[in-house]
Structure formats: structure tokens, C-alpha cells
Design an enzyme around this catalytic site. Structure first.
Site, PDB file in Angstrom:
ATOM      1  N   GLY A  88     105.529  13.851  52.091  1.00  0.00           N
ATOM      2  CA  GLY A  88     106.424  12.937  52.780  1.00  0.00           C
ATOM      3  C   GLY A  88     107.522  13.701  53.506  1.00  0.00           C
ATOM      4  O   GLY A  88     107.393  13.990  54.687  1.00  0.00           O
ATOM      5  N   SER A 184     100.306  18.295  52.619  1.00  0.00           N
ATOM      6  CA  SER A 184     101.366  17.942  53.553  1.00  0.00           C
ATOM      7  C   SER A 184     102.712  18.515  53.099  1.00  0.00           C
ATOM      8  O   SER A 184     102.822  19.716  52.882  1.00  0.00           O
ATOM      9  CB  SER A 184     101.414  16.419  53.723  1.00  0.00           C
ATOM     10  OG  SER A 184     102.156  16.063  54.857  1.00  0.00           O
ATOM     11  N   TYR A 185     103.739  17.663  52.907  1.00  0.00           N
ATOM     12  CA  TYR A 185     105.032  18.187  52.478  1.00  0.00           C
ATOM     13  C   TYR A 185     104.968  18.739  51.050  1.00  0.00           C
ATOM     14  O   TYR A 185     105.865  19.478  50.630  1.00  0.00           O
ATOM     15  CB  TYR A 185     106.129  17.117  52.573  1.00  0.00           C
ATOM     16  CG  TYR A 185     107.519  17.717  52.487  1.00  0.00           C
ATOM     17  CD1 TYR A 185     108.123  18.281  53.613  1.00  0.00           C
ATOM     18  CD2 TYR A 185     108.199  17.762  51.278  1.00  0.00           C
ATOM     19  CE1 TYR A 185     109.380  18.866  53.525  1.00  0.00           C
ATOM     20  CE2 TYR A 185     109.464  18.337  51.190  1.00  0.00           C
ATOM     21  CZ  TYR A 185     110.045  18.895  52.312  1.00  0.00           C
ATOM     22  OH  TYR A 185     111.281  19.492  52.224  1.00  0.00           O
ATOM     23  N   ASP A 383      93.152  17.629  62.050  1.00  0.00           N
ATOM     24  CA  ASP A 383      94.520  17.152  61.858  1.00  0.00           C
ATOM     25  C   ASP A 383      95.402  17.771  62.930  1.00  0.00           C
ATOM     26  O   ASP A 383      95.364  18.986  63.130  1.00  0.00           O
ATOM     27  CB  ASP A 383      95.009  17.567  60.464  1.00  0.00           C
ATOM     28  CG  ASP A 383      96.483  17.271  60.230  1.00  0.00           C
ATOM     29  OD1 ASP A 383      96.986  16.302  60.828  1.00  0.00           O
ATOM     30  OD2 ASP A 383      97.118  18.007  59.451  1.00  0.00           O
ATOM     31  N   HIS A 435      93.964  15.221  58.015  1.00  0.00           N
ATOM     32  CA  HIS A 435      95.102  15.621  57.191  1.00  0.00           C
ATOM     33  C   HIS A 435      94.825  15.425  55.699  1.00  0.00           C
ATOM     34  O   HIS A 435      95.251  16.218  54.875  1.00  0.00           O
ATOM     35  CB  HIS A 435      96.315  14.791  57.614  1.00  0.00           C
ATOM     36  CG  HIS A 435      97.622  15.294  57.120  1.00  0.00           C
ATOM     37  ND1 HIS A 435      98.147  16.502  57.501  1.00  0.00           N
ATOM     38  CD2 HIS A 435      98.544  14.746  56.280  1.00  0.00           C
ATOM     39  CE1 HIS A 435      99.327  16.672  56.916  1.00  0.00           C
ATOM     40  NE2 HIS A 435      99.589  15.632  56.165  1.00  0.00           N
TER      41      HIS A 435
END
Length: 467
Positions: A88, A184-185, A383, A435
Site C-alpha cells: 500500500g 509491492s510496498y 506490471d 503486479h
């Protein structure tokens, strides 16, 4: 929900609430309370056990992290423990990791019915999903201001406290081979938590957290190189103009992903308009109608992806429907304080008030490579938010010696992607994945996790012997 299920749930809830009103110190009793009997919309039997509940990571402020442990299908006591984290910052590992990626329980388009994921990762490991930090998913704090003061440092600290306390509740996992995986984050969360564990173990000589390694996918790693690779991918794929590509590199090259500059935000908006109505998380699959944000927001938040390819592209919407059902929240032992407002896949309050986010975690990689951890980085190659090019630039910055040259890896005779082995790190790309690699290429993702846990290269034995 039929009458029989409703009555059964009422009885269970009554016992549950009465039991929870008294402090429980016995681990087996707490496990019993956390046991999930069944889920609404589950019209199939499962041959594994699962548990969900809360661990208080800060008594003074009342910070409580929500977990969901799904044990391995076969002989769970012989399988490692894997912690899965989404990013996020502010996105739920239950919403994404469990409900549409690696978990066994996936959600039909009606938002009420479950189906069994045949490529769930609990086929090879015990999977622990964690909503972190507080304010994310079903995790909550009794101190509302905690949602305004989240950041990388406290997230790692709270997650370490969570693990230590969770192992007291599940002592059968103490000393078990342990791995951390995320996307991701979570490219920040995973190495930062790994670093905290390594330092904790060194300082306390406590071997209960037997961390063996970590793996991240389409991960935010180094702001400069991630920007460089992302803008190059957008341009080379023909999604943005020459002029926009040049301006992105001028205005955003040293701008943080979190809290970027006004000038960078403006050119990101222009890039988003040029890209059109596509899903940036998976550029060759259709977007969920009306569910694609601007590239500006995508780049600033680095949220988890949305769609797969053999799918209804609105899987995220189904999670919102399902996890807002009161009977689902009851079945998962969700605390009423966690759902005072509507449950969301990602918490914008957490995201927009994020305090600390270092521009790079490459220094953490260097420390953990020296510590001897098994480190793998994987990347779905369709992605555009954190593309393969970005990942390769970041890894190149580590200046590691190559031990297995770049080559294709195969799954059932077909190229699954490409891989390169370095001294201290392995890079794996997954062909045709976006992703969320396990969403877009679930079978290949299962092959990936099997190889990672075994510590074996995805390159064929013949390819390795020919080096």
C-alpha cells in the site's frame, strides 16, 4: 445463509463472546477460541485447519493486529511457516493475499460464495496472513491517532512484537523454519521486518523466530532506480509520449514514491491520461469498469493489483462485499471496534498520513545478504507500476556477482519466465504476470514458492551443468 448455519453461528458466537470476556492465558485454549469453524458461502469441505484473531502489540494505546493462519493441507507439523504481507501502505493481506492470490478461499462474483483455489500456497506451507499496520483491514487501535502516525519503523517494530506474542499463542511453531513473503510496498515491510528479526535474534539469542529467508514480488526497493525502470517501461511499451517520458525523468527521478512533489504529480497525471483506460497493474488484461485510478494515485500509493487473466476483473469488489458481511466478520472473530466503519481493501487515511519511508532499502539487502538469508526477488513482467525493469535496475545497484547467468525457466515445458542467480540473491521473472503474480499466473507462482522453500534454482539441472 441457511437456518442451520445461522443457528450454529449464533451458538458459536455466544460461547465465543463469553469466553473472550475473560483473559485467556493457556495457548491451547486461545487456539481453540481462534479456530475458524467454517465460513459463510463455503459449500465445500477442507482438509486443513485455520485460525484467526488478534494480537495486542501495544497495551497502552490498544494497537491490535489481525491475523489469519491457514495451515498446510498435508502434515502441517512438517511444513515451514510463511508470513504473507501486502503493501500500500495501507492495504489488507486478507483482501489480496488470501482472497485473490495465494489463499485457499477465493470469492465468486456474487460476493457471497467461496470457491477453493487449486493453487493455494498452503499446499506447501503454513500461511500466516497479517493485516499490518493498525488501521489496515481488520487491524485496529483503541487510540484513533495511531492511524495518523504509521510509518515504516513502527510497522516493523509492531510486526516483530506480533510475531513474538503470536508464537507464545502457537508454541508448536517455535523454532520452525520461517519465511516472509510480500509484494509491492511490502518491498519495504519484508526486508525491514527481516532485519528487525535478525537483530532481535542476535541481541537476545532467542531462536524462536527461526528466519531462513524472504522473498518479495514487484517490490518497491529503491526510489531512484524504481522510477528509472518504471518510466522506461511505460515509454518502451508505447504507453506514453517522448515528451512525457523526458519530463518524468526530469521531474520525478529523485522524487520519493511516498509524498512526491507537485511537479512530479502533475506529469504523472499527464502520463495517466496518455495511457488511457487500461489496468496499469496488468497492461494486457481488461480493467474493472470504473475501477482504475490515475497513474498519479497508483504511483504515490503503490497499491496492490486488481485483476488476473482467467477471471472476472473485479475481484477486489467481491472482497469488499464479502468481508463487509456481518456473518463473515463473526466467523473470523473480528472485533466490533475494527468495523465501526465500512471495511475497505486499502485504508486511505493510513496511506495519506504515512510518516517515514526511506528512499531505498538496498542497505537492508546488503546487511541481510551478509547475514546469510535466502533472498529471492520475483517480478511479473506485465506490471507497469513496479515493472521488471525497475527491479533489475535496483538489483544491479547492489553490484553482486552473477553465479547463474540469465536464462529461461520452464513450467510443464513452457517458458515460465527468466531467472538469474547472484551471490546472495536470486531474481525470477514470471512471464505474462502482472503486479499480483499469484493472481495472474497461479500455477507458475506455486512452482516459484516450491523452488524458493526448497532453495533450488528454477533453471533446469542441464542448464546449470552447462555453465
Amino acid at each position: 445463509m441457511n437456518l442451520k448455519w445461522a443457528v450454529a453461528r449464533l451458538i458459536i458466537l455466544t460461547v465465543f463472546n463469553l469466553s473472550r470476556s475473560v483473559a485467556v492465558t493457556d495457548p491451547l485454549e486461545q487456539q481453540r477460541l481462534d479456530s475458524v469453524i467454517g465460513l459463510p458461502g463455503q459449500d465445500f469441505d477442507v482438509n486443513f485447519t485455520h485460525f484467526s484473531g488478534y494480537v495486542t502489540v501495544d497495551e497502552a494505546s490498544g494497537r491490535n493486529l489481525f491475523y489469519w493462519l491457514i495451515e498446510a493441507v498435508e502434515v502441517p507439523e512438517s511444513k515451514p511457516l510463511v508470513l504473507w504481507l501486502n503493501g500500500g501502505p495501507g492495504c489488507s493481506s486478507i483482501a489480496y493475499g488470501e482472497a485473490e492470490e495465494i489463499g485457499p478461499f477465493h470469492i465468486e462474483s456474487d460476493g457471497k460464495t467461496l470457491y477453493l483455489n487449486p493453487h493455494a500456497w498452503n499446499r506447501v506451507a503454513n500461511i500466516l496472513f497479517l493485516d499490518s499496520p493498525v488501521g489496515v483491514g481488520f487491524s485496529y487501535s483503541k487510540t484513533p491517532s495511531d492511524l495518523l502516525t504509521n510509518g515504516d519503523k513502527r510497522t516493523a517494530q509492531d510486526s516483530l512484537v506480533f510475531l513474538s506474542k503470536w508464537l507464545e499463542r502457537f508454541p508448536q511453531y517455535k523454532g520452525r523454519d520461517f519465511y516472509i513473503i510480500g509484494e509491492s510496498y511490502a518491498g519495504h515491510y519484508v526486508p525491514q521486518l527481516s532485519q528487525a528479526i535478525v537483530r532481535h535474534n542476535s541481541a537476545s539469542k532467542d531462536n524462536s523466530i527461526n528466519l531462513k529467508g524472504y522473498m518479495v514480488g514487484n517490490a518497491l526497493t529503491d526510489d531512484f532506480h524504481d522510477h528509472l525502470g518504471t518510466f522506461q517501461f511505460l515509454w518502451s511499451a508505447g504507453m506514453i509520449s517522448d515528451q512525457t517520458y523526458k519530463l518524468l525523468n526530469v521531474l520525478c527521478d529523485f522524487t520519493p514514491f511516498i509524498h512526491s512533489s507537485k511537479a512530479c504529480d502533475n506529469i504523472l497525471d499527464i502520463a495517466s491520461n496518455e495511457m488511457g483506460n487500461i489496468d496499469p497493474y496488468s497492461i494486457f488484461t481488461p480493467p474493472c469498469s470504473g475501477n482504475v485510478s490515475s497513474l498519479n494515485q497508483l504511483m504515490k500509493r503503490v497499491l496492490v493489483g486488481r485483476v488476473g487473466e482467467n477471471y472476472d476483473p473485479c475481484t477486489e469488489r467481491h472482497s469488499v462485499t464479502y468481508f463487509n458481511l456481518p456473518e463473515v466478520q463473526s466467523a473470523l472473530h473480528v472485533h466490533p471496534e475494527a468495523v465501526k466503519t465500512k471495511w475497505t481493501t486499502c485504508n486511505e487515511v493510513v496511506n495519506s498520513n504515512w510518516l517515514d519511508s526511506p528512499v531505498t532499502v538496498l542497505d537492508v539487502y546488503r546487511e541481510l545478504i551478509q547475514a546469510g538469508l535466502r533472498i529471492w526477488v520475483f517480478s511479473g513482467d506485465t506490471d507497469s507500476v513496479l515493472p521488471t525493469a525497475a527491479t533489475r535496475y535496483s538489483i544491479d545497484a547492489l553490484k553482486l556477482r552473477t553465479v547463474i547467468p540469465w536464462q529461461a525457466w520452464y513450467d510443464d515445458g513452457q517458458v515460465g519466465g527468466w531467472t538469474q542467480g547472484y551471490d546472495g540473491l536470486t531474481l525470477v521473472t514470471v512471464r505474462g504476470a502482472g503486479h499480483e503474480v499469484p493472481l495472474h499466473r497461479p500455477k507458475q507462482a506455486l512452482t516459484l514458492i516450491k523452488a524458493f522453500l526448497a532453495g533450488t534454482s528454477l533453471a533446469t539441472p542441464k542448464q546449470i551443468s552447462d555453465m
